[in-house]
Write a protein that holds these residues in place. Structure first.
Motif: not given
Lengths: 102, 170, 729
Positions: C656-658, C663-669
């Protein structure tokens, strides 16, 4: 008695006319002629100041003499340049001598 | 209005008029000739300023050498088609504006300068030509300047020959 | 050489043998057994010297041979490594040295040294014979050499080292180290033939079961150390003040009203319950028969199980601390109950076993129960006596059974019959084929049953019974007497089925006597099985008493602070002992000499009926433990911990953390990096380009325009400066 201001105004006017000639003429040699007018107006200014402000020392006239020499030298070299350019590019129109354009 | 003043006004008007014509003449030779007139007017003004030597020098140097040189150059660089028609380029508006602005600025400066109304002092008895000669050649006055000017003229001489000579094309 | 140095040197040969064989001589069988047997011989020699010096020292108990050095600094004290030779150690050293040496020698022959390599033998499985073609073109199978020959000697070398270390140690730390080394070696050796599924299961069972006992023992050790601040035997056990202190302080938390001594004693006893296979941790010992027979002898006679009893004997002062006027302390009561019960319990199971080694295994459990019961009722010397005599005759019996199995295997290979060479029902009449084995086995069996006067077992067993009767522990007396009866019965059963009568299978007909490397140890041990008892004849024994002083009692009794008093002679225990032994033997012979053929049903079956099956299946204890403990433990680890906790919860959380980080990463991207950061970078570049593009037309190359630009700038700036500097002043 001619007031100093007349000479100065005259010189200023001549200078401005010369400036107009430098900025607005097509032919390069006409530009040189404008420059001559400007130099002459400067000379008149110098001599006028000499006569009215410091007539006992001759420095003003010396300055004017030197300006003559410089003007002569400058015209000589300038015209030599224009002739050389004419030989190369077959034109002396200032607007066409624009190799340094971007 | 004294006579001197009238003479001054006439000569000044002529000079200024000639100058205007220099910068506006269509024909370049005409412009050169008007330059001659203008230079001559300036020589007269030198006389009015008690700088006789300078007047003569003006005539000899400017008219006799420089103006002639200019005419030579004009002749050597003639382009019949380009030399007719208006000789004013597209920037004339800017040029006129600047000239007028400059004149206005200068005029305004003159207004604020109290020294503009200096009275004309009579010249002392010295011979200005002798004074001039001594000034130019006295080591403690302007000898160096004189020499430098000579070198300058020499450089100009050599330089102009170098620039304008015909290169034998290989 | 000073004894203090010599006792250190006793430890070196077996350990050195282990390392040498493992590192260097693994490939060479001859070299390995030379090193192994040589090491056992050297340690035996040293032990004999030490023993001689020990018995010739007056009052050895008061000033024993000791030597120790500080090993591990703990705070401002040290844990030390040290050796001690007091009377108990000396007699233990005697039997340990002899039995180990005999077993090493026996192993050479048992593993068929000198025989050819087997046809299909692989390391990890017992050898299955090699085909040999003689001059006439006849080919027959002969026993083949054990493929892992050298490894065996390495392991028993380490085992011997562990036992020597345990017996010689002067503190609990070293003892525990030796204890654990033997635990490891029993694991390795029970599963020697690791290719067999049953061996693998047995090795794990042995290790884990003894581990349970060891855990409690460790608790006891820790408690003892924290209470007394020392691990040294002399400081704790030969020290009346310390013992009084231990007896008078209540145990931590007032545990069941025990004194500290009682609780520690019981905890330490648990170690023995595990190691010496007492009820309820007895389940590993029968399965340990999976190992080669020398291992069974080693583990179940000479060394490992004896170590458990040795330890409780050593700790007798602690167990009996606080004993008043012959009333048993709580710890001693526990010992006597467990011991007596186990003695009877195991004896009943032995009645119904058919495998020759299993009978002996249960017999061992039973005899160990005897020793512990003896200790529980306070018969210190009797327990030590029985330990030593038992070691001799049980080692003899195990090695003898190995010899029998060897002979049977020879017959099996010869005839090609597929019978189990260990099943007693397949034997019979072997006394003619294997005489030396028969006579030595008979001596051992009689010793085990307590055949009067000429066997060591008689003297030691009789002393236990005499002590029980003499101090009024009638229940224990009765139970032990009953167990003795059964012991004699099943022993005679075993002897009858194996050696007497006629061969019941072809393989038994073609059995052969084993080589001298196997029969010599049997003979030597038989001598001890006969004569070892004569050093402990009680003084008031009718006839023989007093002729030879009871040297054993005098000597071993000196180990304790207070010399134990020998019990007065009484006819009843002697009579009981005679009746039980002789009666059991006679009964066993009569009943089982009726078994003539393979088809004959065991005569006990109709007598006991359904109970016979219960006995045969060892009271279903293995199945009970499986249900109660093993299945739940397996469920816990496989399902609860592994599947639910680990894979579902922890892994689920991590995944889940991964996923979340992704998600956070791609959103930030997408929403920050590309438009803002990247965009900014791009815009800077683009902006510069655009500005440049914009400003480019300034450079027209036309000087008049340059001049205009310059003049316009001058005009602007001078106007500005004029305004700022002049006008606003």
């Amino acid at each position: 008695m001619i007031p100093l201001s007349w000479y100065l105004i005259f010189a200023a006017a001549l200078f401005c006319i010369g400036l107009f000639g430098v900025l607005a003429r097509k032919n390069s040699i006409a530009i040189l002629m404008g420059i001559e007018l400007m130099l002459n107006s400067v000379n008149v200014n110098l001599v006028a100041f000499w006569r009215y402000r410091t007539p006992e020392t001759i420095t003003g006239q010396v300055f004017a003499i030197i300006v003559f020499a410089v003007a002569a030298a400058e015209v000589a070299v300038g015209l030599a340049l224009f002739i050389s350019i004419y030989r190369r590019r077959n034109t002396v129109v200032a607007d066409e001598i624009n190799l340094l354009k971007w | 209005m004294t006579a001197v003043q009238i003479i001054f006004l006439l000569v000044a008007a002529a000079t200024l008029g000639a100058g205007l014509l220099v910068v506006t003449a269509h024909n370049l030779i005409h412009a050169a000739l008007w330059l001659v007139v203008s230079l001559f007017g300036i020589a007269v003004l030198y006389v009015l300023l008690n700088a006789g030597f300078l007047a003569v020098a003006q005539v000899v140097i400017y008219i006799g050498a420089i103006a002639i040189l200019v005419i030579f150059a004009i002749m050597l660089t003639r382009k019949v088609a380009a030399d007719s028609g208006p000789q004013i380029n597209s920037n004339w508006g800017w040029g006129a504006a600047l000239a007028v602005a400059l004149f206005g600025a200068l005029f305004w400066i003159f207004q604020g300068w109290p020294g503009i109304n200096t009275a004309l002092q009579p010249l002392s008895d010295q011979d200005t030509v002798v004074q001039l000669g001594q000034a130019l050649l006295a080591p403690d006055q302007y000898l160096l300047v004189f020499e430098v000017a000579s070198v300058l003229l020499l450089a100009a001489l050599i330089g102009s020959i170098m620039i304008a000579r015909v290169r034998k094309d290989s | 050489m000073a004894t203090e140095t010599l006792i250190w040197l006793l430890l070196v040969p077996p350990l050195l043998a282990f390392f040498l064989i493992v590192l260097f001589t693994n490939r060479s069988n001859r070299l390995s057994h030379i090193i192994g047997v040589g090491a056992a011989f050297l340690s035996w020699l040293g032990s004999m010297v030490v023993f001689y010096r020990a018995v010739t020292t007056e009052h050895l108990g008061e000033h024993p041979f000791t030597s120790s050095f500080n090993w591990l600094a703990t705070g401002d004290k040290y844990l030390s490594v040290g050796l001690l030779v007091d009377p108990l150690t000396a007699v233990s050293l005697f039997f340990v040295a002899w039995t180990i040496f005999m077993i090493f020698l026996y192993s050479v022959g048992y593993h068929n040294f000198g025989q050819p390599k087997g046809d299909h033998d692989r390391p990890g499985l017992p050898p299955h014979g090699a085909t040999v073609t003689d001059a006439h073109g006849h080919s027959h199978m002969v026993p083949s050499i054990e493929p892992m020959y050298a490894r065996f000697f390495a392991f028993i070398g380490l085992f011997a080292f562990g036992m020597y270390l345990l017996v010689l140690s002067d503190n609990l730390v070293t003892l525990f180290v030796g204890w654990e080394i033997m635990g490891l070696c029993s694991y390795l050796l029970i599963g020697f033939w690791y290719g067999k599924e049953s061996a693998r299961a047995a090795m794990v069972k042995a290790f884990l079961t003894t581990r349970i006992g060891d855990m409690f023992m460790l608790l006891g050790i820790a408690y003892l150390y924290s209470f007394t601040g020392t691990m040294n035997f002399r400081d704790i056990l030969y020290n009346q003040e310390m013992l009084n202190l231990l007896a008078s302080t209540p145990a931590v938390g007032g545990f069941l009203g025990l004194s500290a001594a009682g609780l520690i004693g019981i905890l330490l006893f648990f170690g023995t319950v595990g190691k010496s296979a007492q009820f309820p941790l007895h389940v590993w010992l029968p399965d340990a028969m999976e190992g080669p027979t020398p291992v069974s002898a080693m583990i179940h006679a000479a060394t490992m199980v004896s170590a458990g009893v040795y330890m409780v004997i050593r700790f007798f002062p602690l167990l009996s601390a606080g004993m008043e006027h012959g009333h048993l302390t709580t710890a001693m009561t526990v010992l006597s109950v467990v011991g007596a019960f186990t003695a009877l319990f195991a004896a009943t199971i032995a009645l119904a076993q058919n495998d020759i080694k299993r009978v002996l295994a249960y017999s061992t459990i039973s005899q160990l129960g005897y020793m512990i019961a003896a200790l529980g009722i306070g018969a210190y010397v009797a327990a030590a006596f029985h330990l030593i005599t038992h070691a001799f005759f049980k080692a003899l019996l195990f090695l003898g059974s190995g010899s029998v199995i060897h002979g049977m295997e020879h017959g099996v290979l010869h005839t090609g019959e597929h019978v189990d060479p260990q099943d007693m029902y397949n034997m019979g009449g072997l006394r003619k084929k294997m005489p030396i084995t028969f006579w030595t086995f008979l001596i051992g069996g009689f010793a085990l049953s307590g055949f009067p006067l000429v066997t060591a077992g008689f003297w030691s067993k009789d002393e236990i019974l005499a002590d029980a009767w003499g101090h009024g522990h009638y229940v224990v007396f009765g139970v032990l007497a009953l167990a003795a009866l059964m012991t004699a019965f099943y022993t005679m059963r075993q002897i009858t089925l194996t050696f007497l009568g006629e061969p019941r299978t072809k393989a038994a007909e073609h059995a052969q006597e084993t080589p001298w490397t196997m029969t010599l140890p049997l003979s030597i041990l038989a001598i001890f099985a006969v004569g070892a008892g004569w050093v402990g004849i009680p003084e008031h024994f009718p006839g023989m008493g007093g002729l030879i002083p009871n040297w054993f009692h005098e000597f071993v009794g000196g180990t304790l602070l207070e010399h134990p008093v020998a019990v007065d002679f009484n006819f009843i225990p002697l009579l009981t002992s005679l009746v039980v032994a002789l009666g059991g033997l006679w009964a066993g012979w009569t009943v089982y000499s009726r078994v003539k053929t393979l088809k004959t049903v065991d005569p006990l079956k109709p007598v006991l009926g359904g109970f016979y099956t219960v006995l045969k299946n060892k009271y279903y204890f293995d199945e009970l433990y499986e249900k109660l403990f093993i299945r739940p433990a397996q469920w816990l680890s496989a399902t609860f911990v592994s599947l639910w906790m680990d894979r579902t919860v922890i892994d689920g959380f991590l995944h889940g953390v991964a996923a979340f980080s992704l998600q956070v990463g791609s959103a930030l991207l997408r929403y920050f990096d590309t438009p803002v950061v990247n965009g900014f970078g791009n815009q800077v570049g683009e902006g510069a380009k655009k500005l440049g593009h914009l400003l480019r037309p300034i450079q027209t190359g036309r000087i008049q325009q340059y001049m205009i630009l310059a003049l316009v700038s001058v005009a602007t700036f001078s106007a500005l400066f004029y305004y700022l500097l002049v006008y606003t002043r």
